[in-house]
Each structure stands twice: as structure tokens, then as C-alpha cells.
Design an enzyme around this catalytic site. Structure first.
Site, PDB file in Angstrom:
ATOM      1  N   HIS A   5       0.873  -1.075   0.071  1.00  0.00           N
ATOM      2  CA  HIS A   5       0.131   0.315   0.172  1.00  0.00           C
ATOM      3  C   HIS A   5       0.814   1.222  -0.046  1.00  0.00           C
ATOM      4  O   HIS A   5       0.351   2.370   0.336  1.00  0.00           O
ATOM      5  CB  HIS A   5      -0.654  -0.010   1.578  1.00  0.00           C
ATOM      6  CG  HIS A   5      -1.667  -1.012   1.642  1.00  0.00           C
ATOM      7  ND1 HIS A   5      -2.552  -1.438   2.409  1.00  0.00           N
ATOM      8  CD2 HIS A   5      -2.281  -2.032  -0.053  1.00  0.00           C
ATOM      9  CE1 HIS A   5      -3.658  -2.234   2.257  1.00  0.00           C
ATOM     10  NE2 HIS A   5      -3.700  -2.888   1.236  1.00  0.00           N
TER      11      HIS A   5
ATOM     12  N   GLU B 208      -2.476  -6.809  -9.551  1.00  0.00           N
ATOM     13  CA  GLU B 208      -1.329  -6.329  -9.059  1.00  0.00           C
ATOM     14  C   GLU B 208      -0.267  -6.486  -9.598  1.00  0.00           C
ATOM     15  O   GLU B 208      -0.087  -8.472  -9.758  1.00  0.00           O
ATOM     16  CB  GLU B 208      -1.029  -6.020  -7.852  1.00  0.00           C
ATOM     17  CG  GLU B 208      -2.382  -5.318  -6.745  1.00  0.00           C
ATOM     18  CD  GLU B 208      -2.154  -5.610  -5.590  1.00  0.00           C
ATOM     19  OE1 GLU B 208      -1.612  -5.995  -4.815  1.00  0.00           O
ATOM     20  OE2 GLU B 208      -3.276  -5.380  -5.062  1.00  0.00           O
TER      21      GLU B 208
ATOM     22  N   GLU C 158      -3.243 -13.402  -3.596  1.00  0.00           N
ATOM     23  CA  GLU C 158      -2.153 -11.856  -4.132  1.00  0.00           C
ATOM     24  C   GLU C 158      -0.485 -12.375  -3.013  1.00  0.00           C
ATOM     25  O   GLU C 158      -0.553 -11.923  -2.343  1.00  0.00           O
ATOM     26  CB  GLU C 158      -2.263 -11.027  -3.192  1.00  0.00           C
ATOM     27  CG  GLU C 158      -3.530 -10.790  -2.630  1.00  0.00           C
ATOM     28  CD  GLU C 158      -3.855  -9.723  -2.358  1.00  0.00           C
ATOM     29  OE1 GLU C 158      -3.025  -8.056  -2.344  1.00  0.00           O
ATOM     30  OE2 GLU C 158      -5.307  -9.203  -2.474  1.00  0.00           O
TER      31      GLU C 158
END
Length: 402
Positions: free
Chosen positions: A232, A262, A358
Site C-alpha cells: 500500500h 497487481e 495475491e
């Protein structure tokens, strides 16, 4: 002197098209009312952005003001601030009350008008602040207070066909942003310039696909070099250098629904240790996807990927859990914490759930292969193998930029 009301109705204009049909919202409200009845709750006050939007269609902008949705066995009324004009009424399912700023506590007077006093009240225990709880007690004097946030979260985890259709659109928009970012990557470009290319492409694509929607909150995190070490980390003005590890992260927002893409990339050929780590993370990603089948728990998925990475001597570089649910959420509201791929979550996967895979490995600066490696796909859990709705390619064969 004209008497100033504490609240009023403001049905200004025509009702706007909502993200879903009225029947979808009625089904959601019926589910909430069943949970209320089971808990002995007579009226519920929802105060979070995600729950107000989930049950009413209205995504508020608080700006320091309280908002809510009051649900009883017979009514569902959005409570919004006068600064929004008629928008809350136009963009909510059902009715809305507007409260004024002319006296402190008018929000609570509007809530009381719908919920009544001395009732068995349901609240969101993970959202209602202490100061708001004190105001609630003064204005509503509830007979009892029950936390209904866990029940609402369980309901949001089970996606309807209409939600899944919207999430598919979001995943496709994320891919559009990914391709725009890839095309903008070049030595000397700033992270912010590359990020804006992806964001602008997604905004335009959302407007093309949803011409009657509201547009807000779509964003990109594009990171390079040491800035890739956190998932982040915000965008900076760092200029890209040959040899950099890059992290592409696109987040289109459609009517409060978040999706994501991503990817790890390199500007120029990665060195041997970087390539080894990248390929290992890709392998963990593919292994994790294969596990997302009905009957397995979130904890089991996490434990099996842990074992996979430990065998390769990389578990100590794992950064966080391996995936999460999708729905009404963004980086500042909403979370379906009961559907995250972590060791402490025992939720059993079921068809219709939507979840990411992820894995991320972060190698500290100064070590060979330093940087953050992360791939992210969105999966729909089905009766058999999970359906991957992310189309942007991953891995060294696709994402080394010359």
C-alpha cells in the site's frame, strides 16, 4: 421568524439508476431483517459507508458529518446531511430524510423519527464511535443494543449474480489500466506520470461501460525500486531506472465496488536472484489459485502456501495474508474480514464467493533480489475449479520491459 426543521424530505428530481435493480436491494434488506429477527432487534442503525451503500445504494461522503440507514421490519430510510441536496434521495433505494445543521443533534433526531425510542436496537459495533454511541443513548434510549455488523458481513460475503457481473466488469477495467501503465513505463518517467496514465484510462473505461453512474475514487499505486516493499505504498515522483523492480497496482471503483490488478515487472532484465524470487512467487500464486475450491478453509489455504514457501526457503519474506474478499470496499471503507486468506480465519469457501490470490514476498534492501514481488488475480469460487476473471498476464515472460 421561520421555524427551522431538524430534518425534512427532499425528493428533488427523478430517482437515478442505481448499481442494481430494486429487487436486489429488497433481497438484501430481507436478509438483514431475518438477521434482526433472529437477534431480537426491532430497528437497526447502519452507519458505515459499505453497509449504507450495500443496503440502500447510496455511497455517502461524510466530510465530518454522520450518515446512516435505519432499517425496521417495514421501512428502510437513508439519513443524510443537507449539504448533499437531493442526491441522497435520488441515489438511494427507498426513502431518505435530510437533516439540517441548524441545531446540534439533528442527525439523531432524524434517526429517532424512524427508529423510535426504547427499542431493541442493532448497530455496527466495529464502526460506531464512542461519542456517537453516547449520542445514541441520549436520543434513542434503547432498551438494548446488539452488534449486527458480523451478520451483515456474512451476508455481504455471499455475492449475488448481479454483484458478480459488476465485479467482472471491474476486473476488465483493471486490465485496461494495467495495459495503459505498461505502455507508459520508460526509463526516466516518474511514478506519478505512469500512475496517472493508468488512472485516466480506467476512468474513461468506467464512463464508457457505465454512462449513468457516479465516478469517484478510482486510483493507481505504481511503485518502483525500494518503494515496492509495501503493498500500500503511495505513489511518489521517483524516476524509473534501468534494472528497477516495478509494482503495477490498478484499482477501479464502480459504484462503491472495488476491483484490483497487481503485477510485478522489471525495467530491463532482472538479475539471477531477482528472477529466482519472482518465479517462486509466481509459483506460489499459481499453487494458491489451485487451492480455492469449495470446502477448504481460509486458514488451510494460508497454511498450505506457507508450507510451499518454506520448502523454498522464502517464508520469512512473506508480507501479509494471501487474499481477501471483494465487494463494497476501498482503501478507506469496507472490509469483509471473515473472508481473508490468513491463518486465523476459519471461513469455509463456498461457490459464489469472490476472493483474490495475491502472495507477496519482500526482500530487504541490501540483499540480492531486493524489492517487493506481488501478483494478484480475482477468482470466483465455483463448484469445481475457481474462475479467474483477471486477464492481464503475469510473470517474467510477459512483464520484463525493454
Amino acid at each position: 421568524m421561520t421555524e427551522r426543521p431538524a430534518f425534512y424530505r427532499f425528493p428533488n428530481g427523478e430517482k437515478a439508476p442505481l448499481p442494481f435493480a430494486p429487487e436486489e436491494y429488497e433481497t438484501r434488506l430481507a436478509g438483514l431483517r431475518r438477521s434482526m429477527a433472529e437477534a431480537g432487534v426491532e430497528a437497526a442503525l447502519l452507519t458505515s459507508m459499505h453497509n449504507v451503500a450495500y443496503y440502500s445504494g447510496f455511497l455517502y461522503c461524510a466530510f465530518g458529518r454522520p450518515y446512516g440507514l435505519v432499517v425496521t421490519p417495514d421501512t428502510a430510510v437513508t439519513i443524510a446531511a443537507g449539504i448533499d441536496g437531493g442526491q441522497p434521495w435520488r441515489r438511494c433505494h427507498g426513502d431518505a430524510l435530510t437533516y439540517t445543521d441548524w441545531a446540534r443533534g439533528n442527525f439523531w433526531r432524524a434517526v429517532r423519527h424512524v427508529a423510535g425510542t426504547g427499542r431493541r436496537l442493532g448497530i455496527e459495533g466495529d464502526h460506531l464511535a464512542l461519542a456517537a454511541r453516547a449520542e445514541l443513548d441520549v436520543h434513542l434510549a434503547p432498551a438494548s443494543v446488539t452488534d449486527i455488523a458480523p451478520a451483515a458481513m456474512r451476508q455481504r460475503i455471499a455475492k449475488s449474480p448481479a454483484e458478480i457481473a459488476l465485479i467482472r466488469e471491474g476486473a476488465a477495467v483493471a486490465d485496461v489500466g494495467g495495459h495503459a501503465i505498461r505502455d507508459a513505463i520508460r526509463e526516466g518517467a516518474r511514478e506519478i506520470d505512469v500512475a496517472m496514465a493508468g488512472r485516466d484510462a480506467m476512468e474513461a473505461e468506467i464512463a464508457r461501460r457505465f454512462p449513468q453512474a457516479e465516478y469517484r475514487d478510482t486510483w493507481v499505486w505504481f511503485q518502483s525500486g525500494i518503494n515496492t516493499d509495501g503493498a500500500h505504498n503511495p505513489v511518489t515522483a521517483r524516476r524509473l531506472r534501468r534494472g528497477d523492480i516495478l509494482s503495477l497496482n490498478t484499482f477501479p471503483m464502480i459504484s462503491g465496488y472495488y476491483t484490483a490488478l497487481e503485477r510485478t515487472l522489471f525495467l530491463g532484465e532482472p538479475d539471477t536472484e531477482s528472477l529466482r524470487t519472482w518465479e517462486a512467487n509466481v509459483a506460489a500464486h499459481e499453487y494458491g489459485i489451485s487451492l480455492l475450491r469449495p470446502g477448504i478453509t481460509c486458514a488451510e489455504v494460508a497454511q498450505r502456501i506457507n508450507a510451499f514457501l518454506e520448502e523454498r526457503g522464502l517464508l520469512q519474506y512473506r508480507s501479509f495474508g494471501y487474499g481477501h474478499s471483494f465487494g463494497i470496499l476501498s482503501h478507506y471503507y469496507g472490509r469483509e474480514a471473515g473472508l481473508e486468506l490468513r491463518e486465523d480465519i476459519d471461513t469455509v469457501l463456498e461457490p459464489g464467493m469472490v476472493i483474490s490470490m495475491e502472495p507477496m514476498l519482500t526482500i530487504p534492501e541490501g540483499q540480492p533480489g531486493a524489492g517487493g514481488y506481488r501478483e494478484h488475480d480475482i477468482l470466483i469460487v465455483t463448484e469445481d475449479a475457481p474462475e479467474n476473471i483477471t486477464g492481464f498476464p503475469y510473470g517474467p515472460e510477459h512483464n520484463v520491459i525493454d
